[in-house]
Write a protein that holds these residues in place. Sequence first.
Motif, mmCIF file in Angstrom:
data_model
loop_
_atom_site.group_PDB
_atom_site.id
_atom_site.type_symbol
_atom_site.label_atom_id
_atom_site.label_comp_id
_atom_site.label_asym_id
_atom_site.label_seq_id
_atom_site.Cartn_x
_atom_site.Cartn_y
_atom_site.Cartn_z
ATOM 1 N N GLY A 33 0.814 -1.217 0.000
ATOM 2 C CA GLY A 33 0.000 0.000 0.000
ATOM 3 C C GLY A 33 0.843 1.260 0.000
ATOM 4 O O GLY A 33 0.541 2.227 -0.718
ATOM 5 N N SER A 37 1.023 4.049 -3.033
ATOM 6 C CA SER A 37 0.794 5.484 -2.814
ATOM 7 C C SER A 37 2.014 6.303 -3.237
ATOM 8 O O SER A 37 1.882 7.358 -3.874
ATOM 9 N N HIS A 95 -1.935 7.244 5.005
ATOM 10 C CA HIS A 95 -3.013 7.333 4.020
ATOM 11 C C HIS A 95 -4.109 8.285 4.489
ATOM 12 O O HIS A 95 -4.666 9.045 3.692
ATOM 13 N N VAL A 115 -7.722 8.227 -4.596
ATOM 14 C CA VAL A 115 -8.348 6.903 -4.670
ATOM 15 C C VAL A 115 -7.396 5.830 -4.153
ATOM 16 O O VAL A 115 -7.782 4.934 -3.381
ATOM 17 N N THR A 116 -6.126 5.911 -4.549
ATOM 18 C CA THR A 116 -5.139 4.918 -4.103
ATOM 19 C C THR A 116 -4.978 4.945 -2.592
ATOM 20 O O THR A 116 -4.936 3.894 -1.938
ATOM 21 N N SER A 117 -4.891 6.145 -2.012
ATOM 22 C CA SER A 117 -4.751 6.268 -0.559
ATOM 23 C C SER A 117 -5.991 5.747 0.152
ATOM 24 O O SER A 117 -5.902 5.108 1.211
ATOM 25 N N GLY A 118 -7.166 6.013 -0.425
ATOM 26 C CA GLY A 118 -8.396 5.521 0.188
ATOM 27 C C GLY A 118 -8.462 4.010 0.193
ATOM 28 O O GLY A 118 -8.825 3.386 1.204
ATOM 29 N N VAL A 119 -8.122 3.394 -0.931
ATOM 30 C CA VAL A 119 -8.132 1.930 -1.012
ATOM 31 C C VAL A 119 -7.092 1.332 -0.057
ATOM 32 O O VAL A 119 -7.364 0.353 0.656
ATOM 33 N N ALA A 120 -5.899 1.928 -0.032
ATOM 34 C CA ALA A 120 -4.843 1.433 0.863
ATOM 35 C C ALA A 120 -5.249 1.576 2.319
ATOM 36 O O ALA A 120 -4.965 0.693 3.142
ATOM 37 N N VAL A 122 -8.329 1.478 3.569
ATOM 38 C CA VAL A 122 -9.336 0.470 3.887
ATOM 39 C C VAL A 122 -8.691 -0.900 4.065
ATOM 40 O O VAL A 122 -8.932 -1.596 5.068
ATOM 41 N N PHE A 123 -7.851 -1.300 3.119
ATOM 42 C CA PHE A 123 -7.217 -2.621 3.198
ATOM 43 C C PHE A 123 -6.290 -2.720 4.408
ATOM 44 O O PHE A 123 -6.255 -3.751 5.095
ATOM 45 N N TRP A 193 -21.885 4.096 -1.451
ATOM 46 C CA TRP A 193 -21.510 3.463 -0.192
ATOM 47 C C TRP A 193 -22.548 3.714 0.894
ATOM 48 O O TRP A 193 -22.747 2.873 1.778
#
Length: 319
Positions: A33, A37, A95, A115-120, A122-123, A193
């Motif tokens: 992640g 980022s 993130h 978007v990348t930071s948001g996905v990272a 969450v995971f 969501w």
Amino acid sequence: MTPREKLSLLNYEPPDLGFQVGLSSYLGIVISGLVASFGVAVDVATPTLLGIVPTVFTIVTVHGVVLAKRFSGVAERIGASRWLTLACFSPIVTHGAVLLADVLGALEVPSRLFVTSGVALVFTGVAAAALASMAGNRFVDAVTREDPETTWTWHSSRRWGTENGALVVGLSFVAMAIVLGFASRNWGGGLFWAFMGLFWLLPFLSDDDTWYADADRTSHLPDLRAHDVGIVTDRPQSRRLIPWDDVEDVRLTEDELILERRFLDVRCDRAEIDDPEAVLEGIERARARGTGRPPAPATVDERENGDDLRSRKRSLETS
């Protein structure tokens, strides 16, 4: 004996395969992640990142499984320490800072990085929660290997029970999704969501059993176990320990079995306990073993019931 004192007397063994996979997967998600980022921030092409990130995750995860075998007691140590447990969540700060800077307008973040930071985030958050839960379960299992003095099902006597608490938390996440969606100018994502969250919450808004098919409506209730190190809250997927140092008093009233704590008391509906007096005696025996103090007399606390209980006793004696 406190849980940490008892843990220090145990002979640590290498972590089981489940925790090895969980720890290595967590490290793989965290590192991949951060790599994703950073790659987006320096404008690395998307096809290149799609090749690098899975490779990093695979390498870290495979090597993590091998290395985790050498750290005996790592799961129990993480589960025993609040600071180490919180440290599992520390990677999400990076993130979260990117998202917060964009939402507050302090920094103009490119949409791809957002978007990348948001996905990272969450995971990483999910992986950290899973790791913390696994470590906590193994710590509790390590210090409660002996049979409990007594066990009973926790039917909370509070007005707001587990399902209502989950409803509040779920609605909070829905509201957060809407706010973040609108603040990031992604209206469609925020509404998507929000509706997904509301759909997930529908079972909590219904009183009938159709949402749960033929499942037992009490199957989700936790069991409470009294050990020499404290009270264990035993749920299907998680176990939590309440040390005796956190329990100020144990009382049995006309309506409740109460474990008084500094902040949140554990209140059990007395009517749902098969033999409340025997449960109270078992709790006092376990507490006495753990603290070295003689057990307190297992009596009903008349102060909690007021004059009504005393007057009823007098009427029974005179009749």
